[in-house]
Design a protein around this motif. Structure first.
Motif, PDB file in Angstrom:
ATOM      1  N   PRO A 193      41.592  44.146  67.439  1.00 36.86           N
ATOM      2  CA  PRO A 193      42.678  45.106  67.660  1.00 36.86           C
ATOM      3  C   PRO A 193      42.145  46.542  67.660  1.00 36.86           C
ATOM      4  CG  PRO A 193      43.257  43.473  65.985  1.00 36.86           C
ATOM      5  CD  PRO A 193      41.794  43.330  66.233  1.00 36.86           C
ATOM      6  N   ILE A 194      42.476  47.282  68.704  1.00 32.95           N
ATOM      7  CA  ILE A 194      42.044  48.673  68.838  1.00 32.95           C
ATOM      8  C   ILE A 194      43.282  49.547  68.934  1.00 32.95           C
ATOM      9  CG2 ILE A 194      40.721  50.314  70.213  1.00 32.95           C
ATOM     10  CD1 ILE A 194      39.163  47.896  71.330  1.00 32.95           C
ATOM     11  N   LYS A 195      43.446  50.426  67.972  1.00 34.41           N
ATOM     12  CA  LYS A 195      44.613  51.312  67.958  1.00 34.41           C
ATOM     13  C   LYS A 195      44.340  52.497  68.874  1.00 34.41           C
ATOM     14  CE  LYS A 195      48.022  53.028  64.651  1.00 34.41           C
ATOM     15  NZ  LYS A 195      49.024  52.050  65.055  1.00 34.41           N
ATOM     16  N   VAL A 196      44.838  52.427  70.103  1.00 39.32           N
ATOM     17  CA  VAL A 196      44.576  53.449  71.107  1.00 39.32           C
ATOM     18  C   VAL A 196      45.296  54.749  70.769  1.00 39.32           C
ATOM     19  CG1 VAL A 196      44.762  54.003  73.567  1.00 39.32           C
ATOM     20  CG2 VAL A 196      44.239  51.669  72.846  1.00 39.32           C
ATOM     21  N   SER A 197      46.516  54.611  70.235  1.00 41.01           N
ATOM     22  CA  SER A 197      47.295  55.770  69.821  1.00 41.01           C
ATOM     23  C   SER A 197      48.186  55.350  68.664  1.00 41.01           C
ATOM     24  CB  SER A 197      48.133  56.304  70.989  1.00 41.01           C
ATOM     25  OG  SER A 197      49.164  55.383  71.324  1.00 41.01           O
ATOM     26  N   GLN A 198      49.043  56.244  68.236  1.00 40.56           N
ATOM     27  CA  GLN A 198      49.935  55.936  67.134  1.00 40.56           C
ATOM     28  C   GLN A 198      50.854  54.771  67.465  1.00 40.56           C
ATOM     29  OE1 GLN A 198      49.720  57.385  64.193  1.00 40.56           O
ATOM     30  NE2 GLN A 198      51.409  56.217  63.278  1.00 40.56           N
ATOM     31  N   ASN A 199      51.152  54.597  68.754  1.00 38.84           N
ATOM     32  CA  ASN A 199      52.129  53.591  69.153  1.00 38.84           C
ATOM     33  C   ASN A 199      51.522  52.395  69.887  1.00 38.84           C
ATOM     34  OD1 ASN A 199      54.174  55.327  68.167  1.00 38.84           O
ATOM     35  ND2 ASN A 199      54.228  56.425  70.119  1.00 38.84           N
ATOM     36  N   PHE A 200      50.326  52.541  70.449  1.00 45.15           N
ATOM     37  CA  PHE A 200      49.728  51.487  71.269  1.00 45.15           C
ATOM     38  C   PHE A 200      48.542  50.843  70.564  1.00 45.15           C
ATOM     39  CE2 PHE A 200      51.963  53.423  74.865  1.00 45.15           C
ATOM     40  CZ  PHE A 200      52.353  52.296  75.575  1.00 45.15           C
ATOM     41  N   THR A 201      48.517  49.501  70.601  1.00 41.84           N
ATOM     42  CA  THR A 201      47.363  48.746  70.128  1.00 41.84           C
ATOM     43  C   THR A 201      46.953  47.756  71.211  1.00 41.84           C
ATOM     44  OG1 THR A 201      48.067  48.891  67.811  1.00 41.84           O
ATOM     45  CG2 THR A 201      46.457  47.192  68.351  1.00 41.84           C
ATOM     46  N   ASN A 208      36.322  27.978  77.427  1.00 40.11           N
ATOM     47  CA  ASN A 208      36.294  29.403  77.129  1.00 40.11           C
ATOM     48  C   ASN A 208      37.675  29.985  77.415  1.00 40.11           C
ATOM     49  OD1 ASN A 208      33.236  30.191  76.730  1.00 40.11           O
ATOM     50  ND2 ASN A 208      33.315  28.743  78.432  1.00 40.11           N
ATOM     51  N   GLN A 209      38.119  30.835  76.525  1.00 36.03           N
ATOM     52  CA  GLN A 209      39.438  31.452  76.685  1.00 36.03           C
ATOM     53  C   GLN A 209      39.323  32.952  76.428  1.00 36.03           C
ATOM     54  OE1 GLN A 209      42.924  29.319  75.137  1.00 36.03           O
ATOM     55  NE2 GLN A 209      43.439  31.203  74.061  1.00 36.03           N
ATOM     56  N   LEU A 210      39.613  33.737  77.458  1.00 40.40           N
ATOM     57  CA  LEU A 210      39.590  35.194  77.357  1.00 40.40           C
ATOM     58  C   LEU A 210      41.014  35.722  77.394  1.00 40.40           C
ATOM     59  CD1 LEU A 210      36.638  36.045  79.766  1.00 40.40           C
ATOM     60  CD2 LEU A 210      36.711  36.566  77.320  1.00 40.40           C
ATOM     61  N   GLY A 211      41.282  36.739  76.603  1.00 37.83           N
ATOM     62  CA  GLY A 211      42.640  37.262  76.570  1.00 37.83           C
ATOM     63  C   GLY A 211      42.690  38.745  76.274  1.00 37.83           C
ATOM     64  N   LEU A 212      43.844  39.309  76.521  1.00 34.03           N
ATOM     65  CA  LEU A 212      44.097  40.713  76.219  1.00 34.03           C
ATOM     66  C   LEU A 212      45.551  40.862  75.800  1.00 34.03           C
ATOM     67  CD1 LEU A 212      42.933  43.619  76.275  1.00 34.03           C
ATOM     68  CD2 LEU A 212      43.944  43.844  78.564  1.00 34.03           C
ATOM     69  N   GLY A 213      45.761  41.480  74.651  1.00 36.42           N
ATOM     70  CA  GLY A 213      47.110  41.728  74.160  1.00 36.42           C
ATOM     71  C   GLY A 213      47.394  43.216  74.063  1.00 36.42           C
ATOM     72  N   ILE A 214      48.624  43.606  74.340  1.00 35.73           N
ATOM     73  CA  ILE A 214      49.058  44.993  74.235  1.00 35.73           C
ATOM     74  C   ILE A 214      50.310  45.043  73.374  1.00 35.73           C
ATOM     75  CG2 ILE A 214      49.866  47.037  75.480  1.00 35.73           C
ATOM     76  CD1 ILE A 214      48.334  46.050  77.913  1.00 35.73           C
ATOM     77  N   ARG A 215      50.308  45.899  72.373  1.00 31.44           N
ATOM     78  CA  ARG A 215      51.459  46.059  71.477  1.00 31.44           C
ATOM     79  C   ARG A 215      51.909  47.518  71.515  1.00 31.44           C
ATOM     80  NH1 ARG A 215      53.839  43.567  67.047  1.00 31.44           N
ATOM     81  NH2 ARG A 215      54.678  44.953  65.462  1.00 31.44           N
ATOM     82  N   TYR A 216      53.224  47.676  71.696  1.00 29.03           N
ATOM     83  CA  TYR A 216      53.824  49.007  71.691  1.00 29.03           C
ATOM     84  C   TYR A 216      54.904  49.026  70.617  1.00 29.03           C
ATOM     85  CZ  TYR A 216      56.370  53.159  73.340  1.00 29.03           C
ATOM     86  OH  TYR A 216      56.985  54.386  73.426  1.00 29.03           O
ATOM     87  N   SER A 217      54.773  49.916  69.642  1.00 30.44           N
ATOM     88  CA  SER A 217      55.727  49.957  68.531  1.00 30.44           C
ATOM     89  C   SER A 217      55.898  51.387  68.045  1.00 30.44           C
ATOM     90  CB  SER A 217      55.243  49.075  67.375  1.00 30.44           C
ATOM     91  OG  SER A 217      54.017  49.560  66.854  1.00 30.44           O
ATOM     92  N   LYS A 218      57.060  51.624  67.427  1.00 34.84           N
ATOM     93  CA  LYS A 218      57.360  52.917  66.814  1.00 34.84           C
ATOM     94  C   LYS A 218      58.074  52.679  65.495  1.00 34.84           C
ATOM     95  CE  LYS A 218      57.874  55.949  70.863  1.00 34.84           C
ATOM     96  NZ  LYS A 218      58.825  56.825  71.602  1.00 34.84           N
ATOM     97  N   VAL A 219      57.769  53.515  64.519  1.00 37.16           N
ATOM     98  CA  VAL A 219      58.430  53.401  63.219  1.00 37.16           C
ATOM     99  C   VAL A 219      59.930  53.588  63.379  1.00 37.16           C
ATOM    100  CG1 VAL A 219      58.639  54.396  60.919  1.00 37.16           C
ATOM    101  CG2 VAL A 219      56.379  54.175  61.970  1.00 37.16           C
ATOM    102  N   GLU A 220      60.333  54.550  64.201  1.00 35.44           N
ATOM    103  CA  GLU A 220      61.754  54.833  64.406  1.00 35.44           C
ATOM    104  C   GLU A 220      62.392  53.895  65.427  1.00 35.44           C
ATOM    105  OE1 GLU A 220      59.465  57.575  67.222  1.00 35.44           O
ATOM    106  OE2 GLU A 220      59.241  56.673  65.221  1.00 35.44           O
TER     107      GLU A 220
END
Length: 439
Positions: A338-346, A387-399
């Motif tokens: 998991p790489i936290k790209v910004s406060q809201n995106f991982t 072999n299994q390759l994947g990519l996940g994107i998470r977008y979240s906000k505290v509010e």
């Protein structure tokens, strides 16, 4: 099909329940009701269909959705309801009866590489489960129970289980024990030509398509209807987790699984080396269905190690060794970053490797002998690696990402997985998850 179903469910997103504070002294297990909406799209293809004896198209498409509701009953208790449905269309399973397809010049066109238009081409799996967990006031003990029900056209399952979790050492150490039982009942479906011959001999209409005199000797004498239509599965799981430092957490786990009953699939054909070959069009008539022992013991053991690199990057690793008494042993290794790209995106790239040996009872098409007691040409039981390759994107906000009435959308997850197996099976999976809080 069960393995496929089993593969899609494993790839679904999961969402953690985080405790929240209420007042100055009491910590609530779950502050507000939570709703998880999960969706997935799965598509595969290959060249080793078990329905047609290890040769033929494995083309399959599946759409699945489920809703998980976590409802706090009070400060210590949570009720969880999970309901889902999975609908698939399969060129492979349609060939349970390959002779009900399209007509060409008045004749049936049957081939293991083409889909038939029969009822077995598509089906739906419905699932429902309900669980209850109770946490002690100091949150060092968690007790849970659950029950589940699943139904597909050719089988239904009832499950139940319980778990207990203990936390020690200021919650730095955790031990979990989970017990489960699933009681399944089959509605056996057999390859059309085998069932027809067993009931009517060569008088069945499909055998009008057999025109040469030598083919009139077709006699699948090994075939019989199964008597035991039950399949029971029992499992015990023990997990130990330890926070090793401020950055490092590790866990080990052990599962013990025992199955008995009908473990073979009644509609998967087998072709023998010591029997003549008979065809209608391009489809070879089956010699028998797969036969497997009525008992199976499985023993997976594994470990996880998670390392917090910094505020941006976390490293999650996993290894599992698998053994069963059918002769299969396997190794699974995976990594997530998991790489936290910004406060809201991982963003989370993933990789998983798997390798297994073949079962004692597996052989490709026309290798088995009719004198053997057990046999299968299902390539899920062959030796392979994947072999299994994947990519996940998470977008979240505290509010929250948005609000409708009292429903607040807290996060959105999208994940893509590409699966490639050494026997030619390939699959793509897209799954999404939406977490909603009722305030």
């Amino acid at each position: 099909m069960k393995n496929k179903v089993i593969l899609i469910l494993v790839l679904f997103l999961t969402f953690n329940i985080n405790a929240q504070e209420k007042g100055s002294f009491e910590k609530k297990v779950l502050e507000n009701p939570e709703i998880d909406l999960l969706f997935s799209y799965y598509k595969q293809d290959g060249k080793h269909a078990a329905v047609s004896g290890g040769e033929g198209t494995e083309e399959l498409t599946d759409l699945a959705s489920s809703i998980v509701i976590n409802l706090p009953l009070n400060a210590n208790d949570v009720l969880t309801v999970d309901a889902g449905i999975s609908a698939y269309s399969s060129a492979s399973s349609s060939n349970v009866n390959p002779f009900d397809g399209d007509k060409k010049n008045g004749n049936i066109v049957a081939s293991p590489w083409m889909a038939s238009s029969g009822a077995s081409k598509q089906d739906a799996l419905a699932t429902f489960s309900i669980g209850y967990t109770h946490s002690s006031k100091n949150r060092n003990t968690i007790i849970g129970v659950h029950t589940a029900f699943a139904k597909e056209y050719d089988y239904q399952s009832i499950g139940f289980g319980g778990s207990i979790t203990k936390l020690f050492n200021e919650k730095n150490t955790e031990i979990n024990l989970n017990l489960q039982a699933y009681l399944d009942t089959w509605k056996p479906i057999y390859p059309y030509e085998l069932e027809s011959f067993y009931l009517d001999g060569l008088n069945e209409n499909i055998f009008d398509e057999i025109t040469t005199s030598s083919n009139l000797s077709y006699n699948p004498s090994a075939f019989y209807f199964v008597k035991d239509k039950k399949r029971n599965s029992y499992s015990a799981s023990l997990a130990f987790s330890q926070i090793l430092s401020k950055r490092l957490q590790g866990s080990i786990f052990l599962d013990v699984v025992k199955q008995n009953g009908l473990l073979a699939n009644p509609f998967q054909r087998v072709y023998f080396a010591d029997k003549d070959d008979f065809f209608i069009d391009d489809f070879q008539l089956g010699d028998d269905t797969e036969r497997l022992p009525n008992n199976r013991f499985k023993l997976p053991i594994g470990a996880r190690l998670n390392y917090y690199v910094n505020e941006t990057v976390t490293l999650r690793t996993y290894y599992r060794y698998y053994y069963d008494d059918w002769g299969i042993s396997g190794h699974t290794a995976s990594v997530e970053v998991p790489i936290k790209v910004s406060q809201n995106f991982t963003v989370t790239p993933t990789y998983r490797f798997y390798k297994q040996t073949q079962a004692d009872y597996f052989a490709p098409k026309e290798i088995h002998l009719s004198t053997q007691e057990f046999y299968t040409s299902d390539y899920d039981l062959s030796a392979f690696n994947s072999n299994q390759l994947g990519l996940g994107i998470r977008y979240s906000k505290v509010e929250g990402l948005g609000k409708i009435y009292r429903f607040s959308i807290k996060s959105l997850d999208v994940r893509y997985q590409n699966y490639d197996r050494s026997d030619g099976l390939k699959a793509n999976i897209v799954s999404t998850g939406i977490k909603i809080i009722f305030e």
